[in-house]
Enzyme design. Structure first.
Site, PDB file in Angstrom:
ATOM      1  N   TRP A 132     -38.260   9.374  -2.328  1.00 22.47           N
ATOM      2  CA  TRP A 132     -38.627   9.975  -1.331  1.00 22.47           C
ATOM      3  C   TRP A 132     -37.730  10.718  -0.834  1.00 22.47           C
ATOM      4  CZ3 TRP A 132     -38.773   9.388   4.471  1.00 22.47           C
ATOM      5  CH2 TRP A 132     -38.850  10.343   4.534  1.00 22.47           C
ATOM      6  N   HIS A 133     -36.391   9.691  -0.484  1.00 28.34           N
ATOM      7  CA  HIS A 133     -35.332  10.093   0.569  1.00 28.34           C
ATOM      8  C   HIS A 133     -34.736  11.669   0.214  1.00 28.34           C
ATOM      9  CE1 HIS A 133     -36.196   6.828   3.250  1.00 28.34           C
ATOM     10  NE2 HIS A 133     -36.139   7.426   4.239  1.00 28.34           N
ATOM     11  N   GLY A 134     -34.905  10.942  -1.281  1.00 28.04           N
ATOM     12  CA  GLY A 134     -33.385  12.220  -2.054  1.00 28.04           C
ATOM     13  C   GLY A 134     -33.374  11.629  -3.413  1.00 28.04           C
TER      14      GLY A 134
END
Length: 499
Positions: free
Chosen positions: A317-319
């Protein structure tokens, strides 16, 4: 208009002044309009997307009151996730197109993850019956777009915030005093600690191949502290903004750097996000019936596998880049390893000898810093983006050329530029940074151990010499703003706004 900018100070003061003097029925529409003005000033091209999501979630929420509740719940959750996935990963997928095909880059809407997660929590809670279906579009839209939380959280729960929008709010001196304390503390963390520390940290990561081990260790620890003080300070600015308006927003950090294990750390770091993962991802995974998928061999997923999936998805989700995926895998390994140790040797006792407890804190902090190197590699900024290989080389470099003399020279060279191109200015920078870090850690220590993690503004107010503390915070904030004007820029909408 960052929460730590002078423009925001004026915006908040004017908004609170008008809001608290309006009739009760006029307060929600006025606050919604102010929130949309705030978002439009930050990212005008993406305001229609926010409005469309508000309308979509409101419609799905109203559908939960009818006969097709499950269908509307699936539509709302999957639709929200689809929008989020498109904006977060379309640029990554575009790079994988064959034959040199290229698509135009798509800008990531400011705060999209935070208001999307809030939307999903509202729909799930309403479907479960944990909160009533909201019949007012204004209040649903305000819940998703409140200017204090829309860019960087905290991720609020509808059952706690929506009823507050329906209540009347008037000026309250005691609440305003709490807000001022919290706002000062948040400004201190972002302006005087994080932004000042970032001058050195950004240089270290941009030129990491040129530095020795002690300098790289400083970079890893420095970035961990920079991110923590920036994000926790920004969360306190958001809470203070809510208090000025009569709204109680959730705490997002409770001195996580003093945690003795990773379970405790994640219960005190980005609390609104870790709580969201617990309630809307981990718990459904643990209780999901997978008998059909496994052809009867397994009815429930093992809890350890659920832990792994949650942290892996958290990293993704962060990247979409490899450094973030490795960061998520490291968090999964830390938590799974901890659970296995607890099964083998039993859970730690509540009363642990002080020396052993501080040893555990040191180990947790070092492992957390290792993960943060991958996090920083995925985040930037740098002249050239860093990758997973750069993060590995950075960590390997921490054990070479451990020379104190070289370290002192490298710190001097890293700071000798622009505003700090003078030995006296470098000395003043080092002294100021040392002073604010000591003061910040003293405040954290007092809150953790003397006040048992009471809300930060209450812990500050309980200090015996609090007036001296207020003046110290004020001086540090003013010097931090002067340093920004002279040598570097602020952290904009916060280091977590890009997620």
């Amino acid at each position: 208009m960052s929460l730590q900018s002078f423009a925001y100070f004026g915006f908040l003061a004017l908004t609170a002044l008008l809001y608290l003097h309006l009739p009760r029925r006029a307060q929600p529409p006025f606050l919604l309009g102010a929130s949309w003005v705030f978002y439009a000033a930050a990212m005008p091209a993406m305001l229609p997307l926010l409005l469309a999501l508000c309308a979509f979630i409101y419609g799905c929420g109203r559908g939960l009151a009818g006969a097709h509740k499950k269908a509307f719940l699936r539509l709302g959750v999957l639709g929200s996730l689809a929008v989020l996935a498109f904006f977060k990963y379309v640029n990554f997928l575009a790079r994988l197109l064959p034959w040199g095909l290229r698509l135009p880059a798509v800008a990531l809407p400011l705060g999209i993850s935070f208001y999307t997660f809030a939307a999903i929590s509202y729909l799930v809670d309403a479907a479960r019956g944990d909160c009533p279906v909201e019949r007012s579009f204004l209040r649903v839209a305000l819940f998703l777009s409140l200017f204090a939380t829309v860019t960087q959280g905290p991720i609020c729960r509808a059952g706690r915030l929506l009823p507050q929008f329906a209540a009347e709010h008037r000026f309250d001196a005691a609440r305003c005093t709490r807000a001022l304390r919290l706002f000062a503390l948040g400004l201190f963390k972002t302006v005087a600690v994080s932004d000042v520390l970032g001058v050195l940290v950004n240089n270290i990561f941009a030129h990491y191949a040129e530095y020795g081990g002690l300098m790289l260790m400083l970079g890893a620890v420095g970035y961990t502290l920079q991110l923590y003080f920036n994000f926790s300070g920004y969360s306190e600015l958001a809470r203070a903004s809510g208090l000025f308006l009569g709204l109680e927003l959730p705490e997002n950090f409770k001195t996580p750097l003093f945690s003795t294990n990773f379970s405790e750390l994640w219960s005190r770091w980005h609390i609104s996000f870790s709580g969201w993962l617990q309630d809307y991802l981990f718990t459904p995974l643990v209780w999901a019936d997978v008998e059909g998928l496994t052809r009867g061999r397994l009815r429930r997923l093992p809890p350890l596998l659920c832990v792994f999936l949650v942290f892996f998805l958290s990293g993704f989700w962060h990247g979409s880049t490899l450094p973030f995926i490795i960061w998520g895998l490291l968090q999964a390994i830390y938590r799974m390893g901890e659970e296995l140790l607890h099964r083998r040797f039993g859970k730690p006792k509540k009363r642990t000898p002080a020396l052993r407890a501080w040893g555990k804190r040191a180990v947790v902090f070092v492992l957390w810093c290792i993960g943060m190197v991958f996090f920083r590699a995925g985040t930037g900024p740098n002249p050239q983006p860093l990758g997973a290989a750069d993060a590995v080389r950075f960590l390997c470099g921490c054990v070479r050329a451990l020379s104190p003399a070289r370290f002192a020279g490298e710190v001097y060279a890293a700071l000798y530029s622009d505003f700090y191109a003078h030995s006296l200015m470098i000395a003043l920078y080092v002294l100021f940074l040392s002073a604010v870090l000591v003061f910040a850690f003293w405040l954290e220590y007092r809150r953790c151990f003397a006040y048992k993690n009471k809300p930060a503004e209450l812990a500050l107010a309980a200090e015996k010499h609090r007036m001296l503390l207020y003046w110290t915070l004020t001086v540090f904030i003013l010097v931090g703003f002067i340093l920004q004007s002279g040598g570097f820029g602020a952290s904009g909408f916060g280091m977590y706004a890009g997620f």
